[in-house]
Design an enzyme around this catalytic site. Structure first.
Site, PDB file in Angstrom:
ATOM      1  N   GLU A  54      44.475  37.809 -98.253  1.00 26.36           N
ATOM      2  CA  GLU A  54      45.238  38.690 -97.376  1.00 26.36           C
ATOM      3  C   GLU A  54      44.727  40.111 -97.590  1.00 26.36           C
ATOM      4  O   GLU A  54      44.702  40.606 -98.717  1.00 26.36           O
ATOM      5  CB  GLU A  54      46.724  38.655 -97.728  1.00 26.36           C
ATOM      6  CG  GLU A  54      47.354  37.278 -97.717  1.00 26.36           C
ATOM      7  CD  GLU A  54      48.740  37.296 -98.351  1.00 26.36           C
ATOM      8  OE1 GLU A  54      49.217  38.395 -98.711  1.00 26.36           O
ATOM      9  OE2 GLU A  54      49.336  36.221 -98.494  1.00 26.36           O
ATOM     10  N   ASP A  65      56.749  46.801-101.027  1.00 24.10           N
ATOM     11  CA  ASP A  65      55.804  46.862-102.133  1.00 24.10           C
ATOM     12  C   ASP A  65      56.284  47.735-103.284  1.00 24.10           C
ATOM     13  O   ASP A  65      56.926  48.766-103.084  1.00 24.10           O
ATOM     14  CB  ASP A  65      54.452  47.383-101.629  1.00 24.10           C
ATOM     15  CG  ASP A  65      53.821  46.422-100.647  1.00 24.10           C
ATOM     16  OD1 ASP A  65      53.635  45.259-101.028  1.00 24.10           O
ATOM     17  OD2 ASP A  65      53.540  46.824 -99.501  1.00 24.10           O
TER      18      ASP A  65
END
Length: 270
Positions: A54, A65
């Site tokens: 990815e 994140d």
């Protein structure tokens, strides 16, 4: 019309299953530590045991994140990374290895760039699809049609908090695989992956036949081996990013990520 590589992604995941193991899925942001460096790093992952990679599209507000990937995104953005660089990273990593490469991105950059344009350019680069963690399935019709026309997978993210009815709706709309977040929270390495992950995978499988790949927290071969006992794929991101952040130079960083990818690939085969 150009065609993406969703078939290659499907075949890759099916081959891992036929080998009685989980697939190893790596993640790295494009443009980190530089555009050239990210291409080399993504290629290194695919050459060292990752079945799929990815490529992250750096975002100024990466709400899913943790600090490690936030730091890498900041470095990439300060370096001037553009969507064209992200597409180029996909193209070159796929061309060098023949393996499936996806983009993981928040929805806003795709929306601003243009759905059809983004899908067509990703497909022309040989990309396999997109992971879109913040795109509600209820608002995804336009993207899913563009992705289908381009031959791209649309991968949605589910979490332990997702109710069964919503899991069914998400898995019905998604293609390629389902990204199962192993716990509530942001990306980052953890001491343990969490007991919720296995339950979530079981619930997703009740809802659909799509492969289920587990991410958020996996960083060691032992954790990869544990997740591989119940998931179709093991996703590792922050652990690779952390090695590149800590490295004195790109070459030593590449050596470190190769070593970790090799050991994780052994883990998913236990």
């Amino acid at each position: 019309m150009s065609s993406g590589n969703i078939a290659l992604l499907d075949q890759t995941l099916a081959r891992a299953k036929a080998e009685n193991r989980a697939a190893l899925v790596g993640y790295l942001p494009a443009g980190f530590p530089t555009v050239e460096g990210s291409i080399a790093a993504c290629t290194a992952l695919l050459e060292s045991g990752c079945d799929v990679v990815e490529v992250g599209l750096p975002h100024s507000d990466p709400v899913m994140d943790g600090p490690v990937i936030q730091t890498a995104d900041t470095i990439a953005l300060q370096g001037g990374v553009k969507i064209a660089d992200v597409i180029r990273t996909v193209r070159e990593a796929h061309a060098a290895t023949g393996k499936p490469v996806l983009i993981m991105t928040y929805w806003n950059p795709v929306d601003r760039y243009g759905l059809e344009r983004f899908a067509e350019e990703l497909a022309a680069a040989g990309g396999a699809g997109c992971i879109l963690p913040d795109l509600p399935v209820e608002e995804s019709d336009g993207w899913r049609k563009a992705a289908e026309r381009a031959g791209l997978a649309t991968v949605f993210v589910v979490a332990p908090s997702s109710r069964d009815a919503r899991l069914a709706r998400i898995t019905e709309a998604g293609t390629g695989f389902v990204y199962a977040a192993s716990l509530m929270g942001v990306t980052g390495t953890r001491e343990s992956v969490g007991a919720d992950a296995q339950d979530l995978v079981s619930r997703v499988r009740t809802a659909a036949d799509l492969p289920v790949c587990v991410g958020l927290g996996v960083s060691t071969p032992a954790q990869a081996a544990e997740v591989a006992t119940f998931a179709d794929g093991v996703i590792v991101g922050s652990a690779f990013v952390k090695l590149l952040l800590a490295a004195d130079d790109l070459e030593s960083g590449l050596a470190d990520v190769r070593e970790l990818a090799t050991s994780l690939a052994e883990g998913v085969r236990r």
